[in-house]
Design an enzyme around this catalytic site. Structure first.
Site, short mmCIF file in Angstrom:
data_model
loop_
_atom_site.label_atom_id
_atom_site.label_comp_id
_atom_site.label_asym_id
_atom_site.label_seq_id
_atom_site.Cartn_x
_atom_site.Cartn_y
_atom_site.Cartn_z
N ILE A 255 5.82 -33.25 2.64
CA ILE A 255 6.30 -32.97 1.28
C ILE A 255 5.97 -34.14 0.35
CG2 ILE A 255 8.64 -33.81 1.83
CD1 ILE A 255 9.68 -31.56 -0.12
N CYS A 256 5.62 -33.79 -0.88
CA CYS A 256 5.39 -34.76 -1.95
C CYS A 256 4.18 -35.65 -1.65
CB CYS A 256 6.67 -35.57 -2.18
SG CYS A 256 6.81 -36.33 -3.80
N HIS A 257 4.37 -36.96 -1.57
CA HIS A 257 3.27 -37.89 -1.31
C HIS A 257 2.91 -38.00 0.18
CE1 HIS A 257 4.20 -39.19 -5.41
NE2 HIS A 257 3.00 -39.74 -5.42
N SER B 35 4.93 -28.99 0.61
CA SER B 35 5.67 -28.74 -0.62
C SER B 35 5.46 -29.90 -1.58
CB SER B 35 7.17 -28.55 -0.35
OG SER B 35 7.43 -27.28 0.19
#
Length: 173
Positions: free
Chosen positions: A106-108, A155
């Site tokens: 998720i994210c980075h 995500s």
């Protein structure tokens, strides 16, 4: 209700993780019965950017030889940047994805997937600033709440955690 009581899930992170992106998926898989191992570059507790402290079960060097049923990679810019520089973490992720086992990023967190060289031909999402890196690593980047491509779940931000957690439980089962 998803039953993960026979599964061991690794959460790979270090200091500077996005607090909710570690704690929320960790709680979701624990509630489903999974054994969770927090794996880090060090064995002392790690701290999120908002102050959440999490105990570490294994160093990335110790974990490199172990098998996990699934891996969760939380975001946080500092966390993601440091984890991708750890050769043991990169090797663990490369081996895991190469074996066709499920992984959530998720994210980075998707940054480590570029270093593990496991993105060619895959579709995923991430925090928008990573899209050029992911495309350069051979992925198709899309702006969606949650994307699943052959066991790779991704995500964008903490806002996506409900969909991310639901998809993790599905693929880990």
């Amino acid at each position: 209700m998803t039953d993960l009581s026979n599964k061991t899930i690794a959460v790979i992170a270090t200091d500077g993780f996005e607090d909710s992106e570690l704690t929320s998926p960790l709680e979701a898989v624990k509630q489903a019965g999974a054994t969770v191992k927090v794996v880090s570059t060090k064995t002392s507790p790690i701290e999120g950017k908002n102050g959440t402290k999490v105990d570490v079960n294994l160093s990335t060097a110790e974990a490199a030889t172990q098998e996990f049923d699934g891996i969760i990679l939380p975001g946080g810019t500092g966390n993601a940047d440091h984890i991708r520089m750890d050769e043991h973490a990169v090797a663990l992720v490369k081996q895991h994805v190469g074996a066709g086992k499920p992984l959530g990023a998720i994210c980075h967190a998707a940054w480590i997937l570029t270093d593990a060289d496991v993105l060619k031909g895959r579709t995923l999402t991430s925090y928008p600033s990573l899209q050029t890196d992911l495309r350069n690593a051979g992925a198709t980047w899309v702006d969606e709440e949650v994307v699943e491509d052959a066991g790779l779940v991704s995500s964008r931000t903490p806002d996506d955690l409900p969909a991310f957690n639901a998809k993790l439980l599905e693929i880990f089962a």
